[in-house]
Every structure is written in structure tokens, then in C-alpha cells.
Design a protein around this motif. Structure first.
Motif, short mmCIF file in Angstrom:
data_model
loop_
_atom_site.label_atom_id
_atom_site.label_comp_id
_atom_site.label_asym_id
_atom_site.label_seq_id
_atom_site.Cartn_x
_atom_site.Cartn_y
_atom_site.Cartn_z
N GLY A 52 7.01 0.33 5.69
CA GLY A 52 5.65 0.22 6.17
C GLY A 52 5.16 -1.22 6.29
O GLY A 52 4.32 -1.52 7.13
N ASP A 110 0.57 -0.58 -8.40
CA ASP A 110 0.91 -1.92 -7.94
C ASP A 110 -0.21 -2.50 -7.08
O ASP A 110 -0.23 -3.70 -6.80
N GLY A 152 -1.57 -3.61 -4.25
CA GLY A 152 -1.43 -4.97 -3.71
C GLY A 152 -2.05 -5.19 -2.35
O GLY A 152 -2.13 -6.31 -1.88
N GLU A 181 5.48 -0.39 -2.19
CA GLU A 181 6.21 0.60 -1.40
C GLU A 181 7.09 1.36 -2.37
O GLU A 181 7.83 0.76 -3.14
N GLY A 229 -2.58 6.55 -1.81
CA GLY A 229 -1.98 5.21 -1.78
C GLY A 229 -1.89 4.62 -0.39
O GLY A 229 -1.51 3.48 -0.22
N ALA A 244 -0.31 6.31 2.55
CA ALA A 244 0.50 7.07 3.49
C ALA A 244 -0.04 8.49 3.69
O ALA A 244 0.24 9.11 4.73
N ASN A 258 3.27 8.83 -7.16
CA ASN A 258 1.89 9.03 -6.72
C ASN A 258 1.00 7.85 -7.07
O ASN A 258 1.22 7.16 -8.07
N TYR A 261 3.97 -7.85 -3.41
CA TYR A 261 3.23 -6.77 -2.72
C TYR A 261 4.16 -5.64 -2.32
O TYR A 261 3.82 -4.47 -2.44
N ILE A 262 5.36 -6.01 -1.90
CA ILE A 262 6.29 -5.00 -1.38
C ILE A 262 6.64 -3.96 -2.44
O ILE A 262 7.01 -2.84 -2.13
#
Ligand SMILES: Cc1cc2nc3c(=O)[nH]c(=O)nc-3n(C[C@H](O)[C@H](O)[C@H](O)COP(=O)(O)O)c2cc1C
Lengths: 231, 602
Positions: free
Chosen positions: B546, B250, B252, B341, B222, B224, B376, B337-338
Motif C-alpha cells: 500500500g 504502529d 504512522g 503494513e 487501520g 484498509a 487488527n 512507517y512501513i
């Protein structure tokens, strides 16, 4: 097992209780870490980033991070103090903060932090945003020009059933803290006073009374913010 | 309407943690969430009306204002712009008689912009009443609007036929194309659905499974790159009444669309990955967070879950394994988009604004409803069944030293063959450009706006956790592109729009940086402005998540790798320029009063 832990801030040994956040432990030990959005008694939400410190070389917020044995923390360093100054400057330029005309002057934490971190003229350009003032409640004025979006009112001002008087609206650079119109209408004097007291700046101002205590004799007029903690 | 809304709320047992679904359902019947609905939500859920509005106003696809009968969300991403977005927008504005960001006077059409919708290989694209329309041209827009005005149903409006592969299934019936152009270990069809569940899980302990995953060295896809085995171990160890496995769909990050293709062509692989994770971690709750933009896949994906239930790959005592109870629910996002996270995603799953949480505690300790939660990525989970079937050594044999396995890349922009390419870690950027038919390349954006913009001197570098890590987004720009004015600007606007705003640095610094950047673009820049951009960007590093921490990357990496573009715009021999144009600023008032002032140069 002992509940006492030991760690270091800028080389000074701090003795704390397990479960304390770094800010709580630091303040109990006479080490000042500046805060703005943090408020005793309600869960922290590292929103303002003022209490940023470095733990073992990594930036963390001290209001949200539990103290742990053996931590090596940097707090009062040039790097971190510069950062804090920048954060304050950003808050100033992103709103409309005109201290001389503000009822909260002298009791305002943003203003006091500005002095403490020796902000003269912000290095960032002012944005002079167009903001609204919500005077619909008979008890308070919610002035968006001065709001720093710290969430303190959102977290502390609630009805008996736990409904919030204040809430976020929108997101990003359009983010605002708005007052619930119905609850604002029914607000009591006590709630209004509490909301004003808990607001670190002059965004929530009680109607009808003002300047009872003259500017010049207020809390931070007498001593800089944090001096009650510093030893 | 009141009855309907009350019914919706009671369908979710008046559970405020299901507010996302409740709002989706209300919008489904009423078009938007009006005063009456907000009032009902307040009374039934026990939260103030402002708390309801707080959630509605956070998400791009919810509205408390009336919308059109037909709502068009035209993608904003840089590739859309590069492939003719402006003309398509003009056509929509003309045909629907509406300005972007509003509803037409007759209430028929709403036209809005939206952040990257995961169609970068087939832009310009738009979501019209939940249905995906790709490769739009002004001509096509005319046809679409004409048909809609003639009362055709949105579902009939497919102009190229179905997009191939499973996009043609009646449950999806979409013109979206997969564009799979290079298959590797993951995308090769050598997998029998649910084999691992029936043949391996029963014979292996959860600890065994975790050690194979650990040995394979797989790291999160993803972005990270956290070691998956270790995450599962932590999740298993953490104590809680329930344990949770979440699949993050998601997707994004602008320019990535590989999870969309994985979910379309290999949902069994993804879901079985979740089942295996559930077994390993000891989870009983499974959730897949699907971005709203991919709603067109929802019915189909729920069908796959139904099939799994009927085969007892989901449910109680899965495959006869006593006490292994696990099911999966799909949660639809609503445009943010957030929410990719992981902790923001969890907040959203709990029916709240998608604001990241402070860490620690990490989701593996306290996640969804404070239960230990493993999050994940789609691709990470899809890799798991193959690793268990073929073994950790097989996986270790792929990739480079720091990064085992393969990476599914989403390549778009100025290349002949945009689409999905599965490559081994360790592949060079040059090879990636060559395989996609990119020529005359000026720059490539590796890992999306939050990654790095790099130029020719770095094309020999490799995608790797030890060199250029990536979640898979690769956007190519040729030498005709205006990197600063078009690309960097587009990315900065993206971060400003998508920041949750709850932490001060991300909310404030992104706009300050953009203003200084615009000053340079406007020809008012001086040399010190470039230094300001770099120095000021450092402040963002103390942001909570992030998004904020990487939001300056478009600027910092372009200053580092394309400094000459900035220097070309800087005024020579000028040390200071306030950037303030007095004449321009007083123009309007001069016109109003009909006088010309004498201006002194500042
Ligand atoms: C702003 C932001 C957006 C993100 N978007 C996604 C996303 O769309 N999909 C995803 O899998 N991870 C995304 N992530 C990373 C997740 O937080 C998390 O690390 C990931 O889902 C963990 O899965 P993995 O270990 O399998 O990669 C995002 C992170 C940030 C900071």
C-alpha cells in the motif's frame, strides 16, 4: 485428486502442476514472462516488479503467485508491456549503467530486457547518482553504480553456516546491497564466480580476469532474452 | 560493556527473532550499537555482521554511530512546519550548538528530524531521550536545553505539568494531551473492564463470537477496511501449531494520533478486544506492536497487562475456560512507517527489516513465524468488547449503509480545536470542518498523505467506505497555505524517506515524480509535465504494498483537485524545457577557474 491445473495466459491454455508459481508454469509452457530478481531454487521476493501480470483484472507478480485453476491472466498486452518498459527505464535512470564499458555487456539481463522492450532513450530523466565501488575483497568488485538491488546475491551466496555475504543497508532511495567485509576478505574463487554469475547485471565483477569472451559473441548478443522460452 | 551485551543477548536466549529488543537494550546501556556489539551479535546469533547492520540501518531509531548523550528528534510533519518548526529547529541548533542530523562537537547533543510522531494536535513536538515534548517554542527550547546543561534529569523537565487524563499517572507522567473533543459509542465511559471475558466468553463458542462480529459489519479501522469478522473466520479456519493475534499500534500515517489516545485512556478495552479475538480465532500468542514514538506508554501498558494476568484475564485457562491460554507481549518498534503494513510489521516482530511480504499467502494463513495470524488495528479491537456487550444491531444502528459504527478522527492543522473527534460514519467533511472550528479552508487531507487532498467542491462528501474511506487522519489547510510547495512536497518527502526500497517502482518512481514536481515549482514546467505526473504515477500501482501503491496520491489528488495551482506555475507558450540550467550548473567551476564561458541557450 489430480495435481494438474489449467489456466489461461492471454487466452492460451496453460497446464501446470499444483504448487508451481505462474512464472514457472508459464515458462514450462513456452510463454515468456520477463523476470529480473527471480532466481530458480531460492524463494521469490517480488522486488523488481518486472513479472507483473494481471489476474482477473488485478496486478500481481507472477514469480510469487501460485498458479491456480481457472485463472485468467493478461501478460503480453500493451498496458503491461508499457509498464515493464517503464520499470526498466526506471532502473536505468536510477543507476549509472554504461553498457559499452561494462564487463557484463551481452550477458546482462537488464541490458537484454532494455532491448526486448525496445527502450531507446528512457522517458524519465537520468539521476546520475553518486555511488561507490567496493574493491575491498581480493576476489570481486562490488560496483554500486550498476546494482539493481534484486537481492539475488543476498539470497544465493551464503557460507556453509548460512551466513550471507551480501546484505541490504539503509532503506528507500538510500538502499544498497553491501558486501560483508570479513566474508568478502575470505571469499574463494568459486564463490566469487558464482556471485558474478548470479548477478543479473555488472554489479559483481570478478577481479583479475575479464573479457575472456569478446563482446558481440555473448549470450544476449546472439539471441534476445526470452527467446529460449517463447514458442 | 562486553559482559553487559552478552548478558542482554542471553536474556533473549540468543534468539535472533528478538533482535529488535536486543538492539533496544544494547542502545539503552551503550547509547548506540558499536563495532564490538555487532561482532558479538554476529558470533552469538549466527548471522553475519552485515546482516546485523542490515537491521540497524533500516530503523530510524537504531544507530551504529555514536549519538549524543541527549538525543532530540524533532518532528517533521506538515503540521509541525505550519506551527513554527523552523524557529524551534533554529533554537535547538543554536542552544545545543549542533546542526540537524548530527552530534554536537562535545558529544552532548544529537539533533535529528523524524517522521510524524503522532502529536499533530500539539505541534511542534520532539522526542528527547524517549520522552515526549509538545507545543515547543524557541523560548521553551532555551529552557529545556539550559536545564539539561545544568544536569537536570529529562524526567523532571515537564513545563506545563502532566497532560491530563491518564497522562498524569506516575507510570506515564507526560505532558502529552488527549484533546478528546467529541465522544461517541467508543469513547463514552460505559464500559466495565473485562466484563465480556467474565460474562460472555464462557457462555459463547468462538463461532458465536465471530458471528456477532460478522453481523455487526465492522470493518478494519487501520485504513484498509477489511471486514473483521471475515478475517477472524479465515484465521480460525487456517491450520497451524499456534494461532496469533496482533494489535497494530504502529500508527504512522501522518496526522493520525487516535490510537495513542485509545491506548492512553482505554487500554483495557484494546487488550480485552485482543483477548476476545484470541478466543474467537483460537490463538495462544498475543502481540501488540507499539511504535517507538509511544515508548513513553510502555511501562504503563505493561502494568495493565500485569493486572490482567493477576485477574486471570490473561494466562492459562482464562476465567476458568478450560484450554483458553492466551497472553500478550508488547513489541516496541524502532521508527519505520512501513512497519504499520501488516506483513512488514510481522517481519519486524521476527527481528528483521520491516519489508512487506508478497501476498498471497496472507497473514491469516501464514503470519508471525508462519502461524495463522490475525492483525487488527487498535480501534478495531477496542470496538469489539462494546459490540459484544451491546449487540450487533446496536452497532449497525450507527453509521451509514456501507460502514457501521463510529470513526475516531484525528483532526489537526488549521482549525481552532485540533484533537480527537468520534463521529458516525456518513458524517460530511463540512460538518467535520465546522466541529473543529476550521475557517477559511482551502483544502483538507483526508486519510493522511496516502489518502486524498480535497477542496471545497468536495466538502459535501462523507466519510464512508462507499465515499471517502479513512483511517482517521484529517489535516486542514487554510487559504494562506502554499499547498504545492509546503504540503505536497512534505508528503512526497515522507514517502521517499519511509519507503523500504525493496521494490523497484516505489524506490525509484517516488524520486522521479518529486523531481518533475520540483521542476514545475521552479518555474521550469511546461504543460506536458502535468500529464507526465499523472501518467508516471500509474507505474506505482504495481508496487508490492500500500505504501508504494498510494505514494503518488499527494501529487495525483492535488493535480485532480487543484489543477489551477499547477497551471499557474507552468510557462505559457513554451512547449519544451529540459529543466536543465547550464549557467547554474557551471557556476561553481567558472568561479574556480575565474573565467566566464560563452553559453548558448539550450
Ligand atoms: C504503509 C502502510 C502503513 C500502515 N500503517 C498502519 C498503522 O499504522 N496502523 C494500522 O492499524 N494499520 C496500518 N496499515 C494497515 C495494515 O496493513 C492492516 O491493514 C491493518 O493493521 C489491519 O487491521 P484492521 O483490519 O483492523 O484495520 C498500514 C498499511 C500500509 C500499507
Amino acid at each position: 485428486m489430480s495435481n494438474t491445473i489449467k489456466f489461461k495466459i492471454d487466452g492460451k491454455e496453460i497446464v501446470a502442476e499444483l504448487g508451481q508459481t505462474i512464472v514457472e508454469a508459464a515458462h514450462a509452457n513456452g510463454v515468456y514472462i520477463p523476470t529480473l530478481c527471480n532466481f530458480p531454487g531460492v524463494p521469490p521476493k517480488g522486488g523488481c516488479r518486472m513479472c507483473t501480470i494481471k489476474i482477473n483484472g488485478r496486478f500481481m507478480t507472477s514469480c510469487t503467485t501460485p498458479a491456480a485453476d481457472g485463472m485468467e491472466i493478461e501478460n503480453n498486452t500493451d498496458e503491461i508491456n508499457d509498464l515493464r518498459k517503464s520499470i526498466i527505464e526506471l532502473l536505468f535512470v536510477s543507476g549509472n549503467h554504461f553498457c559499452p564499458a561494462c564487463e557484463k555487456s551481452g550477458n546482462c539481463e537488464l541490458q537484454a530486457l532494455g532491448y526486448r522492450y525496445q527502450m531507446m532513450v528512457p522517458k524519465f530523466p537520468y539521476s546520475f547518482p553518486l555511488k561507490e565501488v567496493d574493491a575491498s575483497s581480493p576476489k570481486i568488485i562490488k560496483d554500486q553504480n550498476r546494482c539493481v538491488l534484486c537481492q539475488r546475491c543476498m539470497k544465493t551466496i551464503k557460507t556453509e553456516d548460512g551466513e550471507r555475504y551480501f546484505a541490504f543497508s539503509n532503506r528507500g532511495d538510500k538502499l544498497e546491497v553491501i558486501m560483508d567485509p570479513d566474508l568478502g576478505e575470505k571469499m574463494t574463487d568459486e564463490i566469487a564466480q558464482l556471485a558474478m554469475d548470479n548477478c543479473p547485471v555488472g554489479s559483481i565483477i570478478k577481479k583479475e580476469v575479464g573479457f575472456v569472451e569478446p563482446i558481440g559473441t555473448r549470450k544476449y548478443d546472439k539471441e534476445p532474452i526470452g527467446t529460449d522460452i517463447d514458442v | 560493556m562486553k559482559e553487559k551485551i552478552l548478558e542482554i543477548i542471553s536474556n533473549y536466549k540468543k534468539d535472533k527473532t528478538r533482535l529488535m529488543d536486543i538492539l533496544h537494550d544494547i542502545q539503552g546501556v551503550a547509547g548506540y550499537v558499536d563495532e564490538e556489539a555487532i561482532e558479538l551479535l554476529h558470533k552469538e546469533l549466527g548471522i553475519s555482521t552485515s546482516e546485523v547492520r542490515e537491521v540497524i540501518s533500516f530503523y530510524h531509531f537504531y544507530s551504529s554511530e555514536p549519538k549524543g548523550k541527549v538525543n532530540i528528534y524533532l518532528n517533521d510533519s506538515i503540521t509541525a512546519v505550519m506551527h513554527g518548526r523552523e524557529a524551534v529547529l533554529e533554537a535547538f541548533e543554536k542552544e545545543c550548538d549542533v546542526k540537524e542530523g548530527s552530534v554536537s562537537e562535545d558529544g552532548e547533543f544529537g539533533l535529528y528530524h523524524t517522521s510524524c510522531i503522532g502529536m499533530n494536535d500539539q505541534e511542534p513536538a520532539a522526542i528527547i531521550n524517549g520522552k515526549m515534548f509538545t507545543r515547543l517554542t524557541p523560548y521553551r527550547v532555551k529552557e529545556i536545553v539550559k536545564d539539561l546543561k545544568n544536569g537536570k534529569d529529562i524526567k523532571e523537565l515537564i513545563y506545563e505539568g502532566d497532560g491530563g487524563g491518564r497522562n498524569a499517572l506516575p507510570e506515564i507522567h507526560s505532558m502529552v494531551c488527549n484533546n478528546i473533543r467529541r465522544r461517541g459509542a467508543l469513547l463514552t465511559h460505559d464500559y466495565t473492564p473485562f466484563d465480556v471475558t467474565s460474562n460472555i466468553l464462557g457462555k459463547s463458542s468462538p463461532e458465536d463470537i465471530i458471528s456477532v462480529v460478522e453481523e455487526s459489519n465492522i470493518r478494519g479501522r487501520g485504513g484498509a477496511g477489511f471486514p473483521t469478522g471475515m478475517k477472524w473466520k479465515f484465521g480460525r479456519k487456517a491450520k497451524g501449531e499456534h494461532h496469533v493475534v496482533i494489535c497494530n499500534a504502529d500508527e504512522g500515517e501522518p496526522g493520525t494520533f487516535k490510537d495513542r489516545v485509545l491506548l492512553t485512556e482505554f487500554p483495557e478495552l484494546v487488550f480485552e478486544g485482543m483477548v476476545i479475538a484470541g478466543y474467537a480465532v483460537g490463538a495462544d500468542i498475543g502481540l501488540l506492536y507499539l511504535r517507538y514514538e509511544y515508548k513513553y506508554l510502555l511501562k504503563y501498558l505493561n502494568g495493565v497487562l500485569e493486572e490482567m494476568r493477576s485477574k486471570n484475564v490473561l494466562g492459562n485457562n482464562i476465567n476458568g475456560i478450560e484450554g483458553f491460554n492466551f497472553d500478550i507481549r508488547i513489541q516496541l518498534g524502532a521508527g519505520a512507517y512501513i512497519c504499520g503494513e501488516e506483513s512488514a510489521l510481522i517481519e519486524s516482530l521476527e527481528g528483521k527489516r520491516g519489508e512487506p511480504r508478497d501476498k498471497p499467502p496472507f497473514p491469516v494463513e501464514k503470519g508471525y513465524m508462519n502461524y495463522p495470524t490475525v492483525v487488527n488495528n487498535v480501534e478495531t479491537l477496542a470496538s469489539i468488547p462494546k459490540i459484544l456487550t451491546k449487540g450487533a444491531d446496536w452497532f449497525l444502528g450507527l453509521g451509514d449503509k456501507a460502514s457501521s459504527g463510529t470513526k475516531v478522527l484525528s483532526i489537526s492543522g488549521d482549525c481552532n480545536y485540533p484533537g480527537i473527534y468520534e463521529v458516525e460514519w456518513g458524517t460530511t467533511i463540512k460538518d467535520i470542518l465546522d466541529m473543529s472550528g476550521a475557517q477559511n479552508v482551502q483544502a483538507i487531507q483526508v486519510a493522511g498523505p496516502s489518502g486524498a487532498l480535497i477542496g471545497e467542491k468536495d466538502f459535501g462528501r462523507t466519510i464512508s467506505y462507499s465515499d471517502l474511506p479513512t483511517g482517521g487522519s484529517m489535516i486542514v489547510f487554510n487559504k494562506q497555505r502554499d499547498i504545492l510547495r509546503d504540503v505536497v512536497m512534505n508528503f512526497m518527502n515522507f514517502f521517499i524517506e519511509e519507503s523500504c526500497g525493496s521494490c523497484s517502482t516505489c524506490r525509484n518512481m517516488t524520486t522521479v515524480l518529486k523531481e518533475r514536481f520540483v521542476k514545475i515549482l521552479d518555474g521550469k514546467g511546461v504543460a506536458s509535465d502535468i500529464d507526465d505526473l499523472l501518467n508516471w504515477s500509474d507505474v506505482l500501482k504495481v508496487s508490492r504494498c500500500g505504501l508504494g501503491q498510494t505514494a503518488a496520491n499527494p501529487i495525483t489528488t492535488s493535480v485532480t483537485n487543484f489543477r489551477h495551482l499547477y497551471e499557474n506555475l507552468i510557462q505559457k507558450d513554451v512547449e519544451f524545457d529540459s529543466g536543465f540550467d547550464l549557467e547554474e550548473s557551471v557556476k561553481e567551476s567558472c568561479a574556480a577557474v575565474g573565467r566566464q564561458p560563452i553559453l548558448h541557450n539550450m
